[in-house]
Design a protein around this motif. Structure first.
Motif: not given
Length: 265
Positions: A217-238
């Motif tokens: 979904l983030s890539l379909l939105m030109f990657g802009i949400p990855l600013i938040y999604i990337v940290p969220l994923i690593f924190n979710l794993v944690g």
């Protein structure tokens, strides 16, 4: 994490490794996401900056590596309508795993520390280099198993290849965290990860599919949400790792410790 001096006591917050390898744990995805959203509000900047640095380093290394590739591979790269050979794909996958493993370890360790509300900084992505050898070996082994299985099963049917990728990506998810946070040997870390996750496989597959969906979904939105999604994923794993396995922390005064000595395969 090891105690820094004789006055510090190592304790475990969250789950218990002995219980986890025997399937004696609970996992609530709603609670995990709730914790993750709260933690990401406080701790998203260091992981995102660290991830950007990692991507920059990876691009530089890739450009340097291209100059050493065999001419046959370079011809494959320069022919867009011709797919890369299986050997080239496997070699590139293993190379990427070897180069990226210490950085992935550092990013995962940041997420694990955030799960117990310990602040980090972007430079902490290099903390994985203290266990570079075990991390590289772990990621190379899991990548080799995953890619080989996908190639073989895709020959039977494309759907079996996808199922293999989903399953193996899911069950290997705790391998690197166990190495970087607990210092467990690569083979035992892989064994523990597969054993632990198989007990609650549907929940973990659901989690993995949600994460994959967020990335797409983030890539379909030109990657802009990855600013938040990337940290969220690593924190979710944690957070999930903390709830299932537990996170070791150091205290300045003596406190009771959980019995978290892992058994060996």
């Amino acid at each position: 994490m090891q105690a820094n001096n004789e006055n510090q006591e190592t304790v475990v917050i969250g789950g218990n490794l002995n219980d986890a390898v025997n399937g004696q744990y609970t996992l609530s995805l709603s609670d995990a996401f709730k914790q993750t959203f709260e933690l990401t509000k406080k701790h998203w900047v260091p992981i995102f900056l660290g991830f950007l640095a990692f991507m920059g380093i990876l691009i530089i290394v890739s450009f340097i590596t291209v100059s050493f590739l065999p001419e046959a591979w370079l011809e494959e790269f320069s022919t867009p309508d011709k797919p890369l050979s299986k050997q080239a794909l496997l070699a590139l996958s293993l190379f990427g795993a070897a180069v990226g493993a210490p950085f992935w370890g550092g990013l995962l360790l940041m997420g694990i520390r955030h799960s117990v509300d310990i602040p980090t900084k972007a430079a902490d992505i290099f903390n994985g280099f203290s266990k570079a050898g075990p991390l590289i070996l772990t990621l190379v082994i899991t990548s080799l198993i995953t890619q080989s299985s996908i190639m073989l099963l895709t020959e039977l049917h494309w759907a079996t290849g996808i199922l293999a990728q989903v399953y193996l990506t899911t069950v290997f998810a705790f391998s690197l965290p166990l190495v970087v946070e607990r210092g467990i040997t690569p083979l035992n870390a892989i064994f523990y990860s597969v054993r632990i996750i198989n007990y609650k496989l549907p929940a973990f597959v659901t989690l993995m599919l949600i994460v994959t969906g967020l990335i797409i979904l983030s890539l379909l939105m030109f990657g802009i949400p990855l600013i938040y999604i990337v940290p969220l994923i690593f924190n979710l794993v944690g957070v999930v790792y903390k709830e299932v396995v537990g996170v070791t922390v150091n205290l300045d005064q003596e406190q009771p410790k959980d019995d978290n000595k892992p058994w060996t395969a």
